[in-house]
Design a protein around this motif. Structure first.
Motif, PDB file in Angstrom:
ATOM      1  N   PRO A  11       0.833  -1.201   0.000  1.00  0.00           N
ATOM      2  CA  PRO A  11       0.000   0.000   0.000  1.00  0.00           C
ATOM      3  C   PRO A  11       0.873   1.258   0.000  1.00  0.00           C
ATOM      4  N   THR A  12       0.447   2.263  -0.737  1.00  0.00           N
ATOM      5  CA  THR A  12       1.193   3.519  -0.834  1.00  0.00           C
ATOM      6  C   THR A  12       1.432   4.135   0.536  1.00  0.00           C
ATOM      7  N   ALA A  13       0.446   4.075   1.415  1.00  0.00           N
ATOM      8  CA  ALA A  13       0.600   4.663   2.751  1.00  0.00           C
ATOM      9  C   ALA A  13       1.743   3.986   3.517  1.00  0.00           C
ATOM     10  N   LEU A  14       1.884   2.673   3.359  1.00  0.00           N
ATOM     11  CA  LEU A  14       2.966   1.958   4.027  1.00  0.00           C
ATOM     12  C   LEU A  14       4.318   2.384   3.470  1.00  0.00           C
ATOM     13  N   ASP A  16       4.992   5.217   2.002  1.00  0.00           N
ATOM     14  CA  ASP A  16       5.238   6.599   2.432  1.00  0.00           C
ATOM     15  C   ASP A  16       5.742   6.651   3.870  1.00  0.00           C
ATOM     16  N   ALA A  17       5.154   5.842   4.750  1.00  0.00           N
ATOM     17  CA  ALA A  17       5.607   5.792   6.137  1.00  0.00           C
ATOM     18  C   ALA A  17       7.026   5.229   6.206  1.00  0.00           C
ATOM     19  N   ARG A  19       9.261   5.501   3.909  1.00  0.00           N
ATOM     20  CA  ARG A  19      10.139   6.540   3.377  1.00  0.00           C
ATOM     21  C   ARG A  19      10.541   7.520   4.484  1.00  0.00           C
TER      22      ARG A  19
END
Length: 111
Positions: A11-14, A16-17, A19
């Motif tokens: 998932p993109t949110a994962l 991003d976190a 990163r």
């Protein structure tokens, strides 16, 4: 030893976190996700073996005598220490530090 890799969708949110934390801890994004995966495995193993993650965490932070850990807690402790050391030292530094394991400790003063 050569490491092989596989691609996975996350998932993109994962990502991003990862990163954000990767920048904070000096890891690559892949390294951060791998670190989190190892922690997750350790937590699940601890739960399965009825380990106290609080005791292991306290020992890792120097707030608890690591010698008082149970055998299975000690295995987890050692694995986490090994992972941490692998992340902060170059291969040459690890060889240098490993050389101390082979020497007797002359700094200990008897009680």
């Amino acid at each position: 030893m050569k490491t092989s890799f596989a691609s996975v969708k996350l998932p993109t949110a994962l990502v991003d976190a990862a990163r954000v934390d990767a920048a904070l801890f000096g890891r690559s994004i892949s390294g951060q996700v791998t670190h989190w995966a190892r922690l997750g495995c350790a937590i699940e193993t601890a739960a399965r073996l009825r380990l106290s993650s609080d005791r292991v965490r306290a020992a890792l932070s120097g707030e608890f005598n690591a010698d008082a850990l149970s055998e299975s807690e000690r295995e987890l402790f050692d694995a986490l220490i090994d992972d941490a050391m692998a992340e902060i030292h170059t291969p040459q530094e690890r060889v240098f530090l490993a050389s101390f394991d082979k020497q007797s400790n002359t700094d200990n003063v008897p009680d």
